[in-house]
Design an enzyme around this catalytic site. Sequence first.
Site, PDB file in Angstrom:
ATOM      1  N   HIS A 189       0.515  12.537  -6.897  1.00 40.51           N
ATOM      2  CA  HIS A 189       0.140  11.748  -5.865  1.00 40.51           C
ATOM      3  C   HIS A 189       1.074  10.568  -5.735  1.00 40.51           C
ATOM      4  O   HIS A 189       0.699   9.518  -5.429  1.00 40.51           O
ATOM      5  CB  HIS A 189      -1.510  11.129  -6.118  1.00 40.51           C
ATOM      6  N   TYR A 206       1.001  -1.303  -0.244  1.00 38.05           N
ATOM      7  CA  TYR A 206       0.036  -0.065   0.137  1.00 38.05           C
ATOM      8  C   TYR A 206       0.853   1.363  -0.084  1.00 38.05           C
ATOM      9  O   TYR A 206       0.549   2.361  -0.868  1.00 38.05           O
ATOM     10  CB  TYR A 206      -0.914  -0.014   1.092  1.00 38.05           C
ATOM     11  N   THR A 214      -6.372  18.358  -2.070  1.00 39.70           N
ATOM     12  CA  THR A 214      -5.846  17.625  -3.074  1.00 39.70           C
ATOM     13  C   THR A 214      -6.851  17.600  -3.984  1.00 39.70           C
ATOM     14  O   THR A 214      -8.028  17.100  -3.845  1.00 39.70           O
ATOM     15  CB  THR A 214      -5.651  16.251  -2.393  1.00 39.70           C
ATOM     16  N   GLY A 246       8.780  11.105  -5.919  1.00 40.14           N
ATOM     17  CA  GLY A 246      10.073  10.507  -6.068  1.00 40.14           C
ATOM     18  C   GLY A 246      11.340  10.960  -5.379  1.00 40.14           C
ATOM     19  O   GLY A 246      12.444  10.334  -5.350  1.00 40.14           O
ATOM     20  N   ILE A 247      11.041  11.856  -4.475  1.00 39.56           N
ATOM     21  CA  ILE A 247      12.234  12.110  -3.484  1.00 39.56           C
ATOM     22  C   ILE A 247      12.778  11.094  -2.596  1.00 39.56           C
ATOM     23  O   ILE A 247      11.994  10.664  -1.583  1.00 39.56           O
ATOM     24  CB  ILE A 247      12.067  13.493  -2.782  1.00 39.56           C
ATOM     25  N   ARG A 248      14.036  10.865  -2.690  1.00 36.26           N
ATOM     26  CA  ARG A 248      14.571   9.496  -2.094  1.00 36.26           C
ATOM     27  C   ARG A 248      15.830  10.095  -1.349  1.00 36.26           C
ATOM     28  O   ARG A 248      16.590   9.336  -0.629  1.00 36.26           O
ATOM     29  CB  ARG A 248      14.721   8.334  -2.641  1.00 36.26           C
ATOM     30  N   LYS A 269      -2.928  21.034  -3.999  1.00 41.57           N
ATOM     31  CA  LYS A 269      -2.011  19.787  -4.140  1.00 41.57           C
ATOM     32  C   LYS A 269      -2.508  19.014  -5.314  1.00 41.57           C
ATOM     33  O   LYS A 269      -3.794  18.486  -5.226  1.00 41.57           O
ATOM     34  CB  LYS A 269      -1.753  18.975  -2.847  1.00 41.57           C
ATOM     35  N   TYR A 306      -9.970  16.125   2.132  1.00 44.14           N
ATOM     36  CA  TYR A 306     -10.712  15.228   1.085  1.00 44.14           C
ATOM     37  C   TYR A 306     -12.243  15.490   1.422  1.00 44.14           C
ATOM     38  O   TYR A 306     -12.687  15.735   2.768  1.00 44.14           O
ATOM     39  CB  TYR A 306     -10.478  13.780   1.152  1.00 44.14           C
ATOM     40  N   SER A 309      -3.509  13.748   6.663  1.00 36.94           N
ATOM     41  CA  SER A 309      -4.318  13.488   5.769  1.00 36.94           C
ATOM     42  C   SER A 309      -5.892  13.393   6.435  1.00 36.94           C
ATOM     43  O   SER A 309      -5.985  12.921   7.573  1.00 36.94           O
ATOM     44  CB  SER A 309      -4.008  11.995   4.987  1.00 36.94           C
ATOM     45  N   PRO A 320       1.037  14.488   3.267  1.00 33.52           N
ATOM     46  CA  PRO A 320      -0.199  13.710   3.825  1.00 33.52           C
ATOM     47  C   PRO A 320       0.077  12.048   3.273  1.00 33.52           C
ATOM     48  O   PRO A 320       0.092  12.056   2.220  1.00 33.52           O
ATOM     49  CB  PRO A 320      -1.402  14.443   3.424  1.00 33.52           C
TER      50      PRO A 320
END
Length: 397
Positions: A288, A35, A166, A321-323, A264, A140, A117, A88
């Site tokens: 997302h 998940y 979002t 994608g930030i690692r 967002k 949401y 969130s 979130p």
Amino acid sequence: MPTPAQLPMTLSRAVNIADLRHLAKRRLPRAVFDYIDGGADGEVTLRENSRIFDDVTFRPRNAIATPQCDLRTTVLGATLELPFLLAPVGSSRLFYPRGEEAAARAAGAAGTTYILSTLSGCRLEDVRAATIGPAWYQLYLVGGQSVAMAGIERARLAGFNALVVTIDTPTAGNRERDVRNGTRELTSRRLLAMLPFVPQLLARPRWITGFISDGASMRYPNIMLPNVGPMPYADVGSALERVTITWRDFDWIRRAWAGPIVVKGVLTADDTRRAMDKGAAAVVVSNHGGRQLDGVSATLKALPEVVAAANGRVEVMMDGGIRRGADIVKALCLGARAVLVGRAYAYGLGAAGGTGVARAIDILQTDLVRTLKLLGCGSVRALDRSWVDVPSTWNYR
Ligand SMILES: Cc1cc2nc3c(=O)[nH]c(=O)nc-3n(C[C@H](O)[C@H](O)[C@H](O)COP(=O)(O)O)c2cc1C
């Protein structure tokens, strides 16, 4: 004697986010790990979000001493010690007992913002109280307008500093790993449907013990449905679909929330202008984390178009994608004021709770300082386009 490479991975030996991911995979049941880790459809955008950072290369200024590196920046008027915020991440309480509170506490201790969130397992009041730093509430509309308005009012009373709306979830993305792992069945509360998928939970006794000791709740206490109470986990997909947000909703949201609004899920100049027209104070360039529409552009590539459209009138952030700290530096060079990190800290949370989140933050912070020193740049606020090369094929103005 085991060689260093054979020693078991532990939190203190984790040198990068990939190591935290490995630890999370070891502690979490497959359905929970996937998940976090998975994306939509073929996961093309998920992979591309991270890969695209390789296409942007640094232009260091060498033979420059930078004994101090200043990582501070301001976002929506608040000074942050770090140029990244915690994104979130729904259902974080499944990753670790009191997950949202643990992550918020770690963010505050590091001097940055935690974004909660709507789909949180902890009460928003408890999360706000857990952090000494800024906290934003991500909205949401699940449950409809009056349920959302009640959430906004609770967020105001609790002292949240901004509302993040979002806009990229008109329906849930097609997360194939979740389907295979029986996520729907496991949250259905129907024993017979759950049964085939239970062995993956039993394979992670440490996680089960934590989940049960935390109350084994599978409800969202910030979505209070009339006659039902807190919304059950099982209902998320259909609930999102019933309440697609449109630009018109920003009119009542604006009336309900007097503080700053952050939009967002912006990927184009058009949506940037619409967000500005609706009075947004900031936008987040986001897909997302590749969990919604597969095949959309990697966010780093979409960032310059949004920065140009914003033209300094609203703050622009990005995520996806930030690692590594170097990824953050590249995003700042291309015009982001700050970035959001999602999985990078979620892996830490899944691996070891608040300590794991603190480790993720520490890894990124250490990376940032080293990258700035190697670049010959003393402050994140001095980063701009001159520090990187981007491919000539990018639509960069
Ligand atoms: C497990 C998970 C749950 C998420 N839940 C939400 C959410 O409830 N609301 C939201 O706006 N974004 C959500 N996101 C998206 C993140 O806020 C963020 O955009 C994304 O994770 C950035 O990509 P990264 O994970 O590669 O850093 C979620 C992401 C993950 C990984």
